[in-house]
Enzyme design. Structure first.
Site, PDB file in Angstrom:
ATOM      1  N   LYS A 180      38.192  38.923  47.245  1.00  0.00           N
ATOM      2  CA  LYS A 180      39.163  38.252  48.114  1.00  0.00           C
ATOM      3  C   LYS A 180      38.914  36.738  48.129  1.00  0.00           C
ATOM      4  O   LYS A 180      38.017  36.243  47.471  1.00  0.00           O
ATOM      5  CB  LYS A 180      39.090  38.850  49.522  1.00  0.00           C
TER       6      LYS A 180
HETATM    7  C1  LIG Z   1      45.983  45.251  50.199  1.00  0.00           C
HETATM    8  C2  LIG Z   1      44.589  45.739  50.543  1.00  0.00           C
HETATM    9  N1  LIG Z   1      44.392  46.409  51.687  1.00  0.00           N
HETATM   10  C3  LIG Z   1      43.167  46.823  52.060  1.00  0.00           C
HETATM   11  C4  LIG Z   1      42.070  46.581  51.262  1.00  0.00           C
HETATM   12  C5  LIG Z   1      40.721  47.108  51.706  1.00  0.00           C
HETATM   13  O1  LIG Z   1      39.846  46.058  52.008  1.00  0.00           O
HETATM   14  P1  LIG Z   1      38.287  46.375  52.269  1.00  0.00           P
HETATM   15  O2  LIG Z   1      37.665  46.581  50.938  1.00  0.00           O
HETATM   16  O3  LIG Z   1      37.788  45.129  52.949  1.00  0.00           O
HETATM   17  O4  LIG Z   1      38.224  47.555  53.140  1.00  0.00           O
HETATM   18  C6  LIG Z   1      42.216  45.879  50.069  1.00  0.00           C
HETATM   19  C7  LIG Z   1      41.046  45.604  49.235  1.00  0.00           C
HETATM   20  O5  LIG Z   1      41.072  45.550  48.026  1.00  0.00           O
HETATM   21  C8  LIG Z   1      43.514  45.440  49.690  1.00  0.00           C
HETATM   22  O6  LIG Z   1      43.713  44.775  48.558  1.00  0.00           O
END
Ligand SMILES: Cc1ncc(COP(=O)(O)O)c(C=O)c1O
Length: 374
Positions: A180
Site C-alpha cells: 500500500k
Molecule cells: C481493496 C482491498 N481491500 C482490503 C484489503 C485488505 O487489506 P489488509 O491486508 O490490510 O487486511 C486489500 C489489501 O490488499 C485491498 O486491496
C-alpha cells in the site's frame, strides 16, 4: 529484478522503533494515539481508529453498523478478496455488482438493480487508489437508507472532488500492508466523523473493554473496566504505530513520486493502440497506489504472456485486480459480471514504488515497447 512494489522504509523508522522498545510500552500506548491523531487530521476526518489490518477494519465497521446474518451488503467483485470476506465474517451476504469499465470502480448505476429488502449497506472499494464515484453512491445509499462503508485500502492521499478519501464522513477503512501507499508491516485504520461510532469501534477492537489502557494509565485514580459487549483483539501495537507516524511524514513525497512515474508510463503507453492506460476523471486526484495496463482485443499478446516475457527480462508484474466471484470459495455467488471479468483477465500491474530510479522506469517502458514493437 525490478520488483512490482517496495516499501520506503529507513533510518527514521528504525529510530522510532528503538524508542518504542526502550520505552517499554509496545501496544495500545501513546504511539497508537499519536498515529490516529495525525491520520484524522490528514484525512480531514473527526476520528481515526487504528486496527490490525484493513480486513479487521472492514469487519469492525460492518459490526458497528449492526450488519449481520440475514443482511446483504453490495460490494464490487473486482477487488481483493478481503472486501467480500469481511462481509461473510460479519454473517451477512456479499452481493456482487459490476464495475464502470472507465474507472474499474463499482458502477453506481448497478447498485440500485442489486438492492433487495435485505440490503443494509454498500461497500465501494477505491480500486488501485482511484476513488469511486462517491456522490452518486452516497445519493443512492441515502435514498434507500443504506450504510456506506468505504474500502479505501489503497486510497490514502487520493482526493474526490477536492476532499481526501476518509474525510467524507462515511466509515472508511485503510490498509498499511507493504503493497500500500504507506506501510506499518501489517495494519489498518478506520475514519469516521461520529464520536459515538468511534467510541464503539475503540471498544470493539479492545475485547469490548469500556476503558483504554492509555486512559487508565493517565488517570490519577484506580479505574476498573467493564465489558458490556463482546469484542475482538483488533488492536494495533505501538511498534506498528511508530512506523506509521514516520511513514505519514513521507506520504506527500511518496505520492508525488508515484504520480511522476505514472505520468511517464502514461506518456509512453498512450501511443500503443492495443493498450489502455488508467483513466482518471478530472475531479479526482489519484495517488497511483497501483498502475495497470489493459491488453485490448487487438493485442497480439495476452496478459499472462506479457507478464512472462517481462519476468524473463527482469521486470516483476502482477495480474490485475481479481474477480472475487470467479474464485472457488465464492462459487455459490455466481453472478454474470462481464466488465469485471474482462478487466480481471486482461490487465496487469506494473512496478511503481518510491525508490524506483529513472533508469528502472525507462527499462519497464522499453520492455513494454519491445513487446508491442513500438
Ligand atoms: C481493496 C482491498 N481491500 C482490503 C484489503 C485488505 O487489506 P489488509 O491486508 O490490510 O487486511 C486489500 C489489501 O490488499 C485491498 O486491496
Amino acid at each position: 529484478m525490478i520488483p512490482v512494489a517496495k516499501p520506503y522504509l529507513g533510518e527514521d523508522e528504525k529510530n522510532a522503533l528503538s524508542k518504542v522498545i526502550d520505552s517499554g510500552w509496545v501496544t495500545q500506548g501513546p504511539k497508537v494515539r499519536e498515529f490516529e491523531e495525525i491520520f484524522a487530521e490528514y484525512t480531514g476526518s473527526g476520528y481515526a481508529i487504528a486496527t490490525t489490518s484493513c480486513t479487521t477494519a472492514l469487519h469492525a465497521s460492518l459490526l458497528v453498523s449492526s450488519i449481520g446474518p440475514g443482511d446483504e451488503v453490495i460490494v464490487p467483485s473486482l477487488s481483493f478478496i478481503a472486501t467480500a470476506n469481511a462481509v461473510l465474517h460479519s454473517g451477512a451476504t456479499p452481493v456482487f455488482v459490476d464495475i464502470d469499465p472507465e474507472t474499474c470502480n463499482m458502477a453506481p448505476w448497478k447498485i440500485e438493480e442489486a438492492i433487495t429488502e435485505k440490503t443494509k449497506a454498500v461497500m465501494p472499494a477505491h480500486q488501485m487508489g482511484l476513488p469511486a464515484e462517491m456522490d452518486e453512491i452516497n445519493a443512492v445509499a441515502q435514498g434507500q437508507g443504506l450504510t456506506v462503508i468505504e474500502d479505501a485500502a489503497c486510497a490514502l492521499g487520493s482526493e474526490y472532488r477536492g476532499k481526501r478519501v476518509g474525510g467524507e464522513g462515511n466509515l472508511t477503512c485503510f490498509s498499511f500492508h507493504p503493497r500500500k501507499i504507506i506501510t506499518t508491516g501489517e495494519g489498518g485504520m478506520i475514519t469516521t466523523n461520529s464520536s459515538e461510532i468511534a467510541g464503539k469501534l475503540r471498544r470493539l477492537r479492545h475485547h469490548g473493554m469500556s476503558l483504554s489502557d492509555l486512559d487508565r494509565h493517565k488517570s490519577g485514580k484506580v479505574m476498573i473496566e467493564t465489558y458490556d459487549e463482546t469484542g475482538y483483539n483488533y488492536r494495533m501495537s505501538d511498534v506498528h504505530a511508530a512506523i506509521g507516524i514516520e511513514q505519514m511524514k513521507k506520504l506527500p513525497e511518496i505520492i508525488e513520486k508515484r504520480r511522476k512515474i505514472a505520468f511517464q508510463y502514461n506518456e509512453a503507453f498512450q501511443k500503443i493502440k492495443c493498450l489502455r492506460i488508467p483513466n482518471v476523471p478530472p475531479h479526482i486526484f489519484h495517488n497511483y497506489q497501483s498502475y495497470w495496463i489493459e491488453m485490448l482485443d487487438d493485442s497480439p499478446l495476452g496478459s499472462i504472456e506479457v507478464m512472462q516475457r517481462l519476468l524473463e527480462k527482469g521486470v516483476s508484474t502482477r495480474r490485475g485486480i481479481m474477480a472475487i466471484h470467479k474464485e472457488a470459495c465464492y462459487s455459490g455467488y455466481n453472478n454474470h459480471l462481464p466488465e469485471t471479468e474482462r478487466i480481471a483477465n486482461h490487465t496487469i500491474l506494473l512496478p511503481i514504488f518510491f525508490s524506483m530510479t529513472n533508469d528502472e522506469v525507462q527499462y519497464v517502458i522499453d520492455g513494454i515497447n519491445a513487446l508491442f514493437s513500438y
